[in-house]
Design a protein around this motif. Structure first.
Motif, mmCIF file in Angstrom:
data_model
loop_
_atom_site.group_PDB
_atom_site.id
_atom_site.type_symbol
_atom_site.label_atom_id
_atom_site.label_comp_id
_atom_site.label_asym_id
_atom_site.label_seq_id
_atom_site.Cartn_x
_atom_site.Cartn_y
_atom_site.Cartn_z
ATOM 1 N N GLU A 161 6.472 3.694 -5.521
ATOM 2 C CA GLU A 161 6.845 4.907 -4.892
ATOM 3 C C GLU A 161 5.631 5.844 -5.244
ATOM 4 O OE1 GLU A 161 8.628 2.905 -7.094
ATOM 5 O OE2 GLU A 161 9.699 2.198 -5.408
ATOM 6 N N GLU A 162 4.889 6.009 -6.273
ATOM 7 C CA GLU A 162 3.571 6.837 -6.489
ATOM 8 C C GLU A 162 2.402 6.408 -5.678
ATOM 9 O OE1 GLU A 162 4.902 7.799 -11.300
ATOM 10 O OE2 GLU A 162 3.829 5.922 -10.655
ATOM 11 N N ALA A 163 2.332 5.129 -5.054
ATOM 12 C CA ALA A 163 1.233 4.732 -4.497
ATOM 13 C C ALA A 163 0.753 5.789 -3.448
ATOM 14 C CB ALA A 163 1.154 3.411 -3.942
ATOM 15 N N PRO A 164 1.653 6.268 -2.435
ATOM 16 C CA PRO A 164 1.089 7.075 -1.298
ATOM 17 C C PRO A 164 0.850 8.378 -1.955
ATOM 18 C CG PRO A 164 3.349 6.474 -0.808
ATOM 19 C CD PRO A 164 3.065 5.869 -2.240
ATOM 20 N N GLU A 165 1.183 8.985 -3.154
ATOM 21 C CA GLU A 165 0.455 10.135 -3.529
ATOM 22 C C GLU A 165 -0.800 9.867 -4.068
ATOM 23 O OE1 GLU A 165 2.915 12.187 -6.132
ATOM 24 O OE2 GLU A 165 1.222 13.796 -6.643
ATOM 25 N N TYR A 166 -0.980 8.710 -4.939
ATOM 26 C CA TYR A 166 -2.352 8.429 -5.553
ATOM 27 C C TYR A 166 -3.472 8.161 -4.462
ATOM 28 C CZ TYR A 166 -5.941 6.227 -8.420
ATOM 29 O OH TYR A 166 -6.901 5.755 -8.980
ATOM 30 N N TYR A 167 -2.992 7.193 -3.339
ATOM 31 C CA TYR A 167 -3.808 6.582 -2.581
ATOM 32 C C TYR A 167 -4.016 7.152 -1.263
ATOM 33 C CZ TYR A 167 -4.457 2.249 -5.314
ATOM 34 O OH TYR A 167 -4.698 1.306 -6.314
ATOM 35 N N GLY A 168 -3.180 8.045 -0.953
ATOM 36 C CA GLY A 168 -3.138 8.909 0.336
ATOM 37 C C GLY A 168 -3.087 7.631 1.632
ATOM 38 N N TRP A 169 -3.811 7.600 2.612
ATOM 39 C CA TRP A 169 -3.611 6.897 3.425
ATOM 40 C C TRP A 169 -3.994 5.394 3.227
ATOM 41 C CZ3 TRP A 169 -8.087 4.454 5.525
ATOM 42 C CH2 TRP A 169 -9.262 4.741 5.138
ATOM 43 N N LEU A 170 -4.643 5.128 2.059
ATOM 44 C CA LEU A 170 -5.036 3.801 1.847
ATOM 45 C C LEU A 170 -4.100 3.068 1.330
ATOM 46 C CD1 LEU A 170 -8.406 3.803 -0.236
ATOM 47 C CD2 LEU A 170 -7.557 2.332 1.785
ATOM 48 N N ALA A 171 -2.924 3.618 0.994
ATOM 49 C CA ALA A 171 -1.812 3.043 -0.004
ATOM 50 C C ALA A 171 -1.519 1.792 0.555
ATOM 51 C CB ALA A 171 -0.484 4.131 0.134
ATOM 52 N N GLU A 172 -1.487 1.538 1.833
ATOM 53 C CA GLU A 172 -0.728 0.235 2.512
ATOM 54 C C GLU A 172 -1.880 -0.855 1.937
ATOM 55 O OE1 GLU A 172 0.765 -1.242 6.544
ATOM 56 O OE2 GLU A 172 0.853 0.823 6.284
ATOM 57 N N LEU A 173 -3.142 -0.411 2.222
ATOM 58 C CA LEU A 173 -4.192 -1.395 2.042
ATOM 59 C C LEU A 173 -4.343 -1.800 0.656
ATOM 60 C CD1 LEU A 173 -6.265 -2.560 4.164
ATOM 61 C CD2 LEU A 173 -7.778 -0.788 3.525
ATOM 62 N N ALA A 174 -4.017 -1.014 -0.275
ATOM 63 C CA ALA A 174 -4.314 -0.985 -1.523
ATOM 64 C C ALA A 174 -3.252 -1.923 -2.453
ATOM 65 C CB ALA A 174 -4.357 0.348 -2.236
ATOM 66 N N ILE A 175 -2.271 -2.237 -1.513
ATOM 67 C CA ILE A 175 -1.259 -3.150 -2.395
ATOM 68 C C ILE A 175 -1.464 -4.655 -1.505
ATOM 69 C CG2 ILE A 175 0.235 -1.309 -3.305
ATOM 70 C CD1 ILE A 175 1.976 -1.890 -0.886
ATOM 71 N N MET A 176 -2.081 -4.809 -0.595
ATOM 72 C CA MET A 176 -2.298 -5.997 0.266
ATOM 73 C C MET A 176 -2.973 -6.922 -0.550
ATOM 74 S SD MET A 176 -3.465 -4.981 3.868
ATOM 75 C CE MET A 176 -2.651 -6.043 4.973
ATOM 76 N N ASP A 177 -2.247 -8.316 -0.457
ATOM 77 C CA ASP A 177 -2.483 -9.662 -1.415
ATOM 78 C C ASP A 177 -3.579 -10.281 -0.274
ATOM 79 O OD1 ASP A 177 -3.036 -11.398 -3.632
ATOM 80 O OD2 ASP A 177 -1.199 -12.377 -2.845
#
Ligand SMILES: NC(=O)c1ccc[n+]([C@@H]2O[C@H](COP(=O)([O-])OP(=O)(O)OC[C@H]3O[C@@H](n4cnc5c(N)ncnc54)[C@H](OP(=O)(O)O)[C@@H]3O)[C@@H](O)[C@H]2O)c1
Length: 296
Positions: A249-265
């Motif tokens: 839930e905190e990822a979009p605030e930390y990563y901004g537009w990169l949030a989706e990419l940052a959690i991809m495996d």
């Protein structure tokens, strides 16, 4: 061999040029700038001045070459679809110039275009995404079209390519951490990024050119999957910043537009490639290059 290299002034292309020249090949490198031309001349290459989308120039250079390595790509994310469709035309042009000659064309692509739903590392024989979903897959589709016609075309799928100066998309993580004042990973940070040192990737492009099999897909993968947690810890060490987990839930605030990419495996295997091209990666690993970064 007289090798025409597109993207010869880029991160990977410039390593390919140096590797080819040191192995005794003659290189014609495409450059669209004075600075790029100067670097190529210093490296010992012949320069073809022009834009990769100037298809007449491209055709002439391709016809005069014994082999081609294509790494040019415009990474401007604001118009990825257009750049990917341009790449489709570029590849079709290069392929047409070599048609029926059995001269090799090696095309750069990415392991990220092959995705596994199960967490298993993707392999060379897995199918790539479709361009209707991922525009960048136009490159792989253009290669498919030439392979279907029996041309001597190979695709080199790259993971995260790195040295001490550049680590591709990981630069985004570094920029965000610098801005936020701490380094985060999501949950346990177990999602993975595959990697290869740029010198190993360059040597593998040459291997494919010299002894690759027509129609093959190769994976330039030295490390199947470095976890985001390990990456975050290396960034924290280099930048002297605190490192810790955040929730999804905190990822979009930390990563901004990169949030989706940052959690991809995105684990990927290069085992078949290592076997088939007798390729043994020897360069430093990703975490070493991150800890030894020459820039902060
Ligand atoms: N780096 C990675 O980790 C990675 C991962 C997966 C896939 N790949 C793929 O590998 C290939 C090479 O990547 P890279 O990291 O070396 O990219 P890069 O450093 O951005 O280099 C791109 C090259 O393409 C050239 N180029 C772009 N547009 C051009 C145009 N219109 N006319 C002529 N030249 C043009 C650039 O020329 P200038 O020098 O003049 O800009 C440069 O030589 C690309 O297809 C990329 O998508 C890379």
């Amino acid at each position: 061999m007289r090798v025409f290299v597109t993207g010869a002034t880029g991160f990977i292309g410039s390593s390919i040029v140096a590797d080819l020249i040191s192995a005794g090949h003659e290189v014609v490198g495409l450059s669209r700038s004075d600075a790029g031309t100067e670097v190529l001349v210093r490296a010992g290459a012949t320069v073809l001045r022009g834009d990769v989308n100037d298809l007449d120039t491209l055709r002439n250079a391709a016809e005069a070459a014994d082999g081609i390595i294509h790494t040019a790509f415009n990474h401007d994310a604001s118009d990825l679809k257009q750049h990917s469709e341009n790449d489709r035309k570029v590849i079709a042009t290069l392929g047409a110039a070599l048609a029926g000659t059995h001269r090799p064309l090696v095309i750069a692509s990415g392991t990220g275009l092959v995705q596994s739903a199960t967490g298993r590392p993707v392999t060379e024989t897995d199918a790539h995404a479709k361009s209707a979903v991922f525009p960048r897959a136009a490159t792989e589709e253009a290669a498919d079209a030439l392979i279907d016609q029996g041309e001597n075309v190979m695709v080199m799928r790259l993971p995260q390519v790195h040295d001490m100066r550049r680590q591709g998309r990981i630069q985004w993580h570094i920029d965000i951490a610098t801005k936020q004042g701490h380094v985060a990973y999501v949950g346990e940070g177990l999602n993975r990024v595959p990697a290869v040192h740029v010198s190993d990737a360059a040597r593998l492009f040459r291997g494919a050119l010299e002894k690759g099999e027509a129609g093959a897909r190769y994976h330039a993968v030295a490390e199947e999957g470095v976890t985001l947690r390990e990456i975050a810890e290396a960034i924290g060490e280099r930048l002297r910043l605190p490192v810790g987990p955040i929730t999804p839930e905190e990822a979009p605030e930390y990563y901004g537009w990169l949030a989706e990419l940052a959690i991809m495996d995105l684990p990927a295997s290069g085992a078949l490639t290592q076997q088939r091209l007798d390729w043994v990666p020897t360069g430093p690993d990703l975490l070493t290059d991150l800890r030894d970064r020459t820039t902060t």
